[in-house]
Design a protein around this motif. Sequence first.
Motif, PDB file in Angstrom:
ATOM      1  N   THR A 243      14.391  72.358  53.867  1.00 19.23           N
ATOM      2  CA  THR A 243      14.651  73.792  53.790  1.00 19.23           C
ATOM      3  C   THR A 243      15.012  74.314  55.174  1.00 19.23           C
ATOM      4  OG1 THR A 243      12.357  74.415  54.246  1.00 19.23           O
ATOM      5  CG2 THR A 243      12.967  74.043  51.931  1.00 19.23           C
ATOM      6  N   ASP A 244      15.482  75.538  55.217  1.00 15.87           N
ATOM      7  CA  ASP A 244      15.855  76.151  56.489  1.00 15.87           C
ATOM      8  C   ASP A 244      14.663  76.205  57.441  1.00 15.87           C
ATOM      9  OD1 ASP A 244      18.359  77.047  57.432  1.00 15.87           O
ATOM     10  OD2 ASP A 244      17.620  79.105  57.522  1.00 15.87           O
ATOM     11  N   GLU A 245      13.505  76.529  56.923  1.00 14.93           N
ATOM     12  CA  GLU A 245      12.304  76.610  57.754  1.00 14.93           C
ATOM     13  C   GLU A 245      11.934  75.227  58.292  1.00 14.93           C
ATOM     14  OE1 GLU A 245      12.601  77.848  54.720  1.00 14.93           O
ATOM     15  OE2 GLU A 245      12.624  80.009  55.123  1.00 14.93           O
ATOM     16  N   GLU A 246      12.073  74.215  57.454  1.00 21.00           N
ATOM     17  CA  GLU A 246      11.755  72.847  57.883  1.00 21.00           C
ATOM     18  C   GLU A 246      12.774  72.329  58.896  1.00 21.00           C
ATOM     19  OE1 GLU A 246       9.520  71.237  53.813  1.00 21.00           O
ATOM     20  OE2 GLU A 246      11.714  71.172  53.977  1.00 21.00           O
ATOM     21  N   PHE A 247      14.023  72.782  58.775  1.00 22.57           N
ATOM     22  CA  PHE A 247      15.043  72.428  59.759  1.00 22.57           C
ATOM     23  C   PHE A 247      14.627  72.912  61.144  1.00 22.57           C
ATOM     24  CE2 PHE A 247      18.707  74.489  61.990  1.00 22.57           C
ATOM     25  CZ  PHE A 247      19.239  73.344  62.565  1.00 22.57           C
ATOM     26  N   ILE A 248      14.225  74.173  61.251  1.00 20.51           N
ATOM     27  CA  ILE A 248      13.815  74.733  62.538  1.00 20.51           C
ATOM     28  C   ILE A 248      12.564  74.037  63.062  1.00 20.51           C
ATOM     29  CG2 ILE A 248      12.844  76.803  63.625  1.00 20.51           C
ATOM     30  CD1 ILE A 248      15.875  76.764  63.455  1.00 20.51           C
ATOM     31  N   GLU A 249      11.648  73.723  62.174  1.00 21.93           N
ATOM     32  CA  GLU A 249      10.443  73.005  62.587  1.00 21.93           C
ATOM     33  C   GLU A 249      10.817  71.648  63.201  1.00 21.93           C
ATOM     34  OE1 GLU A 249       6.349  71.112  60.598  1.00 21.93           O
ATOM     35  OE2 GLU A 249       7.656  72.442  59.436  1.00 21.93           O
ATOM     36  N   GLY A 250      11.784  70.959  62.565  1.00 24.83           N
ATOM     37  CA  GLY A 250      12.234  69.679  63.083  1.00 24.83           C
ATOM     38  C   GLY A 250      12.977  69.802  64.402  1.00 24.83           C
TER      39      GLY A 250
END
Length: 410
Positions: A243-250
């Motif tokens: 997800t978009d949020e997980e992209f930023i976390e990564g």
Amino acid sequence: MRKRIYGLFFSILCTVALTGCGVAEKTDMEETEPQKVELVVWGAEEDTELMNRIIQSFQMNYQGQADFHIIFEVQGESQCKDVLISGLEDGADVFTFADDQLNALAAAGALDPIGNEDEIRSKNLSSAVEAATVNNRLYAYPLTADNGYFLYYNKQYITEEQVKTLDGILEAADANGRLFTMDWSSAWYVYSFFGNTGLKVGLNDDGITNYCTWNQTDGDIRGIDVAQAMLQIAGNSGFASRTDEEFIEGVRNGSVIAGVSGAWNSVSVKEAWGENAGAVKLPTYSCNGRQVQMASFSGCKLIGVNAYSKHPEWAARLAEWITDEENQRLRFEMRGQGPSNIVVADSPEIKQSPEITALIEQSEFSQLQRVGGKFWDPVSKFAGSMAAGNPSGQNLQEQLDEMAEGVSAR
């Protein structure tokens, strides 16, 4: 006796006259007191600081003209339509939403045509005006012209040559033990694989239902060719559906070195990658023995005024204030979002932005998002199966047929 009567009558007249004057004076005082104006504004959580700053400047600008009580509430832009329509009279007076919700909001009576539409049209990019228009009438105020997506990549790991193809990006990610991510749970992003293949999806003339040929079994590129290409990507150890949020976390923890997202994440990406942060149009991907340019949905964020607002004139003033030149410039500075305002869009700051440049490059391969509500779930279900490697083992053509049938359902 007559004098006493005349005197009493005169006293009564004076009392009435004085009382009348008192009432008149009180009424005049009440009329000069500022009107109490209570407004609720909805927007994305990420916009909280920005919107509160804009609201404060609005209240200062109109200080003394009304007794303002304006509050900002977090409401996801993608769910705005559903939440608002479920209770129009209890909804926000002013709200941010994605342009694909415009038709439904207008049809539901949530929006009225804008009064000074000629002025608003003249100040904004034609693409943004088109996105805010229904049957040649402007129903919302353009806010951004960047509601699309492109590729972020870390220059430390991926070369300018590798970033041109998804094969090259995946090779770099795998070699470095890191990931390229894209959200396949969202049909919005999945359009990328079908958009430039000759396979079609869009609205029928009724403006509600869809047509879909993504399951087509003939032509240079068939639906099954796209499905097999997606499975090939999903099987690469350098890929993950996030997800978009997980992209930023990564991006922040270093596990992700490339991903498909939008300008709303530019600040976070730059903070994490610094001078290594890169942004370009989407790459090509391998499909049926050829390189196909990945497509994208494009669109705008809009500001709407609830037709049921108790203070429609002030709500309209606030909506126009949020979307004016100064505040669109502020939005770019604080949130990195591309403006719809013509003057701001032509400024040196915008032209020097890699993210906005990437969107402009990608615009050649983008389509204004115009699909009915039944598009989303069937596509997400199909793409979820592809992302997981087709764990059910179901025939790919059957899955494509089911998806197309669901998208086209009436």
